[in-house]
Design an enzyme around this catalytic site. Structure first.
Site, mmCIF file in Angstrom:
data_model
loop_
_atom_site.group_PDB
_atom_site.id
_atom_site.type_symbol
_atom_site.label_atom_id
_atom_site.label_comp_id
_atom_site.label_asym_id
_atom_site.label_seq_id
_atom_site.Cartn_x
_atom_site.Cartn_y
_atom_site.Cartn_z
ATOM 1 N N GLY A 288 -3.248 6.012 13.604
ATOM 2 C CA GLY A 288 -4.188 5.121 13.787
ATOM 3 C C GLY A 288 -4.642 4.380 13.225
ATOM 4 O O GLY A 288 -4.338 4.004 12.412
ATOM 5 N N ASP A 289 -5.400 2.802 13.883
ATOM 6 C CA ASP A 289 -6.093 2.454 13.010
ATOM 7 C C ASP A 289 -7.878 2.085 13.636
ATOM 8 O O ASP A 289 -7.876 2.735 14.521
ATOM 9 C CB ASP A 289 -5.558 1.064 13.020
ATOM 10 C CG ASP A 289 -5.747 0.215 12.882
ATOM 11 O OD1 ASP A 289 -6.343 0.179 10.928
ATOM 12 O OD2 ASP A 289 -6.627 -1.295 12.687
ATOM 13 N N LYS B 226 1.376 -1.226 -0.155
ATOM 14 C CA LYS B 226 0.242 -0.131 -0.129
ATOM 15 C C LYS B 226 0.671 1.070 -0.133
ATOM 16 O O LYS B 226 0.858 1.713 -0.659
ATOM 17 C CB LYS B 226 -0.613 0.088 1.381
ATOM 18 C CG LYS B 226 -1.739 0.919 1.578
ATOM 19 C CD LYS B 226 -2.672 1.184 2.712
ATOM 20 C CE LYS B 226 -2.888 -0.037 2.933
ATOM 21 N NZ LYS B 226 -4.160 0.072 4.481
ATOM 22 N N THR C 20 -8.885 8.272 4.813
ATOM 23 C CA THR C 20 -8.905 7.636 4.368
ATOM 24 C C THR C 20 -10.126 6.960 3.331
ATOM 25 O O THR C 20 -10.521 6.341 1.992
ATOM 26 C CB THR C 20 -9.357 6.464 5.550
ATOM 27 O OG1 THR C 20 -6.937 6.567 6.098
ATOM 28 C CG2 THR C 20 -9.215 4.415 4.793
ATOM 29 N N LYS D 186 3.123 -2.192 11.192
ATOM 30 C CA LYS D 186 1.956 -1.974 11.865
ATOM 31 C C LYS D 186 1.566 -2.742 13.655
ATOM 32 O O LYS D 186 2.912 -3.140 13.643
ATOM 33 C CB LYS D 186 1.200 -2.881 11.066
ATOM 34 C CG LYS D 186 -0.516 -2.628 11.660
ATOM 35 C CD LYS D 186 -1.317 -1.110 10.407
ATOM 36 C CE LYS D 186 -2.663 -1.027 10.577
ATOM 37 N NZ LYS D 186 -3.128 -0.259 10.372
ATOM 38 N N ASN E 93 -13.724 5.985 12.027
ATOM 39 C CA ASN E 93 -13.831 6.902 11.417
ATOM 40 C C ASN E 93 -13.645 6.888 9.291
ATOM 41 O O ASN E 93 -14.392 7.475 8.971
ATOM 42 C CB ASN E 93 -11.632 6.704 11.292
ATOM 43 C CG ASN E 93 -11.056 7.767 10.529
ATOM 44 O OD1 ASN E 93 -10.537 7.470 9.119
ATOM 45 N ND2 ASN E 93 -11.170 9.571 10.762
HETATM 46 P P1 NDP Z 1 -12.639 2.013 13.843
HETATM 47 O O1 NDP Z 1 -12.326 1.727 15.385
HETATM 48 O O2 NDP Z 1 -13.052 3.896 13.657
HETATM 49 O O3 NDP Z 1 -13.837 2.130 14.016
HETATM 50 C C1 NDP Z 1 -14.133 0.600 13.214
HETATM 51 C C2 NDP Z 1 -15.385 0.134 12.768
HETATM 52 O O4 NDP Z 1 -15.426 -0.442 12.333
HETATM 53 C C3 NDP Z 1 -16.386 0.715 14.614
HETATM 54 O O5 NDP Z 1 -17.783 0.825 13.265
HETATM 55 C C4 NDP Z 1 -16.128 -0.829 14.528
HETATM 56 O O6 NDP Z 1 -17.873 -1.503 15.656
HETATM 57 C C5 NDP Z 1 -16.738 -1.708 13.449
HETATM 58 N N1 NDP Z 1 -15.563 -2.982 13.776
HETATM 59 C C6 NDP Z 1 -14.334 -3.267 14.254
HETATM 60 N N2 NDP Z 1 -14.326 -4.347 14.490
HETATM 61 C C7 NDP Z 1 -15.427 -5.547 13.679
HETATM 62 C C8 NDP Z 1 -16.117 -6.812 13.893
HETATM 63 N N3 NDP Z 1 -14.787 -7.652 14.623
HETATM 64 N N4 NDP Z 1 -17.198 -6.851 13.579
HETATM 65 C C9 NDP Z 1 -17.873 -5.867 13.463
HETATM 66 N N5 NDP Z 1 -17.455 -4.492 13.174
HETATM 67 C C10 NDP Z 1 -15.741 -4.032 14.025
HETATM 68 O O7 NDP Z 1 -11.032 1.864 12.842
HETATM 69 P P2 NDP Z 1 -11.067 2.627 11.716
HETATM 70 O O8 NDP Z 1 -12.387 3.557 10.646
HETATM 71 O O9 NDP Z 1 -10.302 3.687 11.688
HETATM 72 O O10 NDP Z 1 -10.754 1.629 9.998
HETATM 73 C C11 NDP Z 1 -11.817 0.429 9.894
HETATM 74 C C12 NDP Z 1 -10.904 -0.720 8.597
HETATM 75 O O11 NDP Z 1 -10.244 0.687 7.619
HETATM 76 C C13 NDP Z 1 -9.793 -1.209 9.584
HETATM 77 O O12 NDP Z 1 -9.924 -2.163 8.999
HETATM 78 C C14 NDP Z 1 -8.853 -0.572 9.507
HETATM 79 O O13 NDP Z 1 -7.355 -0.738 9.517
HETATM 80 C C15 NDP Z 1 -8.632 0.331 7.707
HETATM 81 N N6 NDP Z 1 -7.529 1.417 7.795
HETATM 82 C C16 NDP Z 1 -7.605 2.394 8.088
HETATM 83 C C17 NDP Z 1 -7.260 3.545 8.759
HETATM 84 C C18 NDP Z 1 -7.472 4.709 9.082
HETATM 85 O O14 NDP Z 1 -6.891 5.695 8.670
HETATM 86 N N7 NDP Z 1 -8.171 4.884 9.982
HETATM 87 C C19 NDP Z 1 -6.360 3.822 7.190
HETATM 88 C C20 NDP Z 1 -6.789 2.662 5.918
HETATM 89 C C21 NDP Z 1 -7.277 1.013 6.686
HETATM 90 P P3 NDP Z 1 -17.720 -0.898 17.016
HETATM 91 O O15 NDP Z 1 -16.907 0.019 17.603
HETATM 92 O O16 NDP Z 1 -19.197 -1.652 17.910
HETATM 93 O O17 NDP Z 1 -16.318 -2.076 17.497
#
Ligand code: NDP
Length: 446
Positions: free
Chosen positions: A165-166, A114, A210, A126, A241
């Site tokens: 973050g993640d 990536k 993102t 990571k 996010n």
């Molecule tokens: P957040 O913690 O902000 O949000 C994650 C969301 O996904 C929440 O709504 C959460 O629900 C849900 N979720 C997490 N785990 C599970 C699960 N096991 N089953 C069902 N729902 C789940 O994370 P991000 O938005 O930052 O990240 C989301 C994805 O994007 C990840 O795969 C991350 O690796 C990827 N990503 C993020 C980047 C970034 O800049 N933040 C960059 C590139 C990729 P709940 O609150 O109920 O847990």
């Protein structure tokens, strides 16, 4: 996969037992590489694939902390520094109870390709912890972050390793982590973490990047097919996010976004998701999606335990977590006429589901290309930090748009060049690999 790459993958599974997600991520990349290794035997001779699959360094450590009642907890911390051929290790930190070494390695492995695709000078890494921030007070999260950074800090540096973050790590956690790093090192080293607050070294548009980037990538895929997002019915999973800013950007381009979800269930909103209300519930109150549906009124329904993929749509943007979209869900989406699927999350689509989309001719954007806008903007944050500058939102967003268009073109052209037209998975894997491989060959056997 060629016989040589199949044997290599079998050896990777044998040497890394129990790391199912890492095996999956490696298999997805290796499946694309046969044509490159045939065309460029010098890469096979230098054992670049074997080297790229082995992290340069893996760090695991104890994270002790006390909750508000004084009870002691012990979590495990991870940082996998996978590849630094192109620049300092760069990649987020995930705080979620499911985190283990295999998850961190899959994410770190994806991150190599990536980051390479962005065209910027950032290596892949990571990290994270099996700490669960949900339900914890701000004081507990702060104590955990301080303990985590007390060990991690010795491995970081703006020229060495730069986390962000993640899942479970947002602006609040980055603040606590940065504070502890600054205290221990006695250095204002802004470039050591990205995703910082705007008043203390953060970049405009990093929070949005993102999600915005994935929508821009989707728009480019649709453009190739003579379409755009205006008037399309869009389904988004997640409510964090990535999901929030995916929804915001898709709406700004005229799409109707019908859904969002969290680990408890999903919301369908016939009028389109109200992003302001969603942000209030999830970002400000740190509440559950049920509350969104209760406050939104008649247009919204909360479906406990269900999956957004059952909702008919033109475009699906998985933005929650790995392996959330399986072959059954893919078949439902295809039956309902989906035209494009683009991964905001990392590896949300199982390999079987990707095969269903390919077979049906659906435009499919793999996460390592489609969600690269976040890390690309992190690299822009690092650039601003080293020049002690702060760019306007418009400037950063314009740079992001240029980068996403560039990534789309690179994937598209690479797929064509290697005889796989329209296959963004092959294009992303090959283009991401080639840039890292060239740097590794040039830098000798290290
Ligand atoms: P957040 O913690 O902000 O949000 C994650 C969301 O996904 C929440 O709504 C959460 O629900 C849900 N979720 C997490 N785990 C599970 C699960 N096991 N089953 C069902 N729902 C789940 O994370 P991000 O938005 O930052 O990240 C989301 C994805 O994007 C990840 O795969 C991350 O690796 C990827 N990503 C993020 C980047 C970034 O800049 N933040 C960059 C590139 C990729 P709940 O609150 O109920 O847990």
């Amino acid at each position: 996969m060629s016989a040589g790459l199949t044997a290599l993958h079998a050896e990777l599974v044998r040497r890394n037992p129990g790391e199912a997600e890492f095996h999956q991520a490696a298999s997805e990349v290796l499946e694309s590489l046969a044509p490159v290794l045939t065309a460029r035997p010098e890469l096979a001779e230098a054992k670049i694939v074997e080297r790229i699959c082995e992290p340069e360094r893996q760090i695991m450590f104890r994270v002790p902390w006390q909750d508000d009642s004084g009870t002691v907890h012990i979590n495990r911390g991870f940082r996998v520094e996978f590849n630094s051929a192109l620049g300092p290790y760069k990649g987020g930190l995930r705080f979620h109870p499911s985190v283990n070494l295999g998850i961190v390695k899959f994410l770190g492995f994806e991150q190599i390709f990536k980051n390479s695709l962005t065209g910027l000078n950032i290596g892949g890494g990571k990290g994270g912890s099996d700490f669960d921030p949900r339900g914890r007070s701000a004081a507990e999260v702060m104590r955990f972050c301080q303990s985590f950074m007390t060990e991690l800090h010795r491995h970081l540096g703006e020229h060495t390793d730069v986390p962000a973050g993640d899942i479970g790590v947002g602006g609040r956690e980055i603040g606590y982590l940065f504070g502890q790093y600054r205290r221990i090192t006695n250095r204002w080293e802004a470039g050591v973490l990205t995703g910082k607050g705007l008043g203390w070294g953060g970049s405009t548009a990093r929070t949005e990047a993102t999600g915005y980037g994935n929508v821009l990538f989707t728009a480019e895929m649709l453009k190739r097919r003579g379409e755009d997002l205006d008037g399309q019915q869009v389904v988004v999973s997640g409510a964090g996010n990535v999901a929030i800013y995916t929804i915001e950007k898709a709406q700004s381009l005229g799409a109707n976004v019908l859904t969002c979800s969290d680990s408890g269930g999903y919301v369908v909103d016939e009028k389109g998701i109200d992003v302001r209300l969603l942000r209030q519930v999830k970002e400000v109150e740190r509440g559950r999606l049920e509350t969104y549906a209760q406050r939104r009124g008649a247009s919204a329904t909360y479906v406990p335990g269900g999956r957004v993929w059952d909702v008919a749509c033109d475009v699906a943007l998985p933005s929650a977590t790995q392996n959330e979209l399986d072959a059954d869900a893919a078949r439902i989406l295809v039956r309902n006429g989906v035209k494009a699927v683009s991964e905001g999350a990392n590896m949300p689509t199982t390999p079987e589901a990707v095969a269903v989309f390919k077979e049906a001719g659906v435009a499919f954007g793999p996460g390592k290309a489609a969600n690269a806008g976040g890390v690309a903007t992190s690299a822009l944050e690092m650039r601003q930090n080293s020049a002690r500058e702060s760019w306007s939102f418009e400037r950063t967003e314009n740079e992001l748009a240029v980068i996403m268009r560039g990534i789309h073109e690179t994937c598209y052209e690479t797929a064509e060049r290697y005889g796989r037209p329209g296959d963004y998975v092959a294009g992303a894997n090959i283009a991401g690999f080639e840039r890292v491989a060239d740097a590794m060959v040039a830098q000798g056997l290290i």
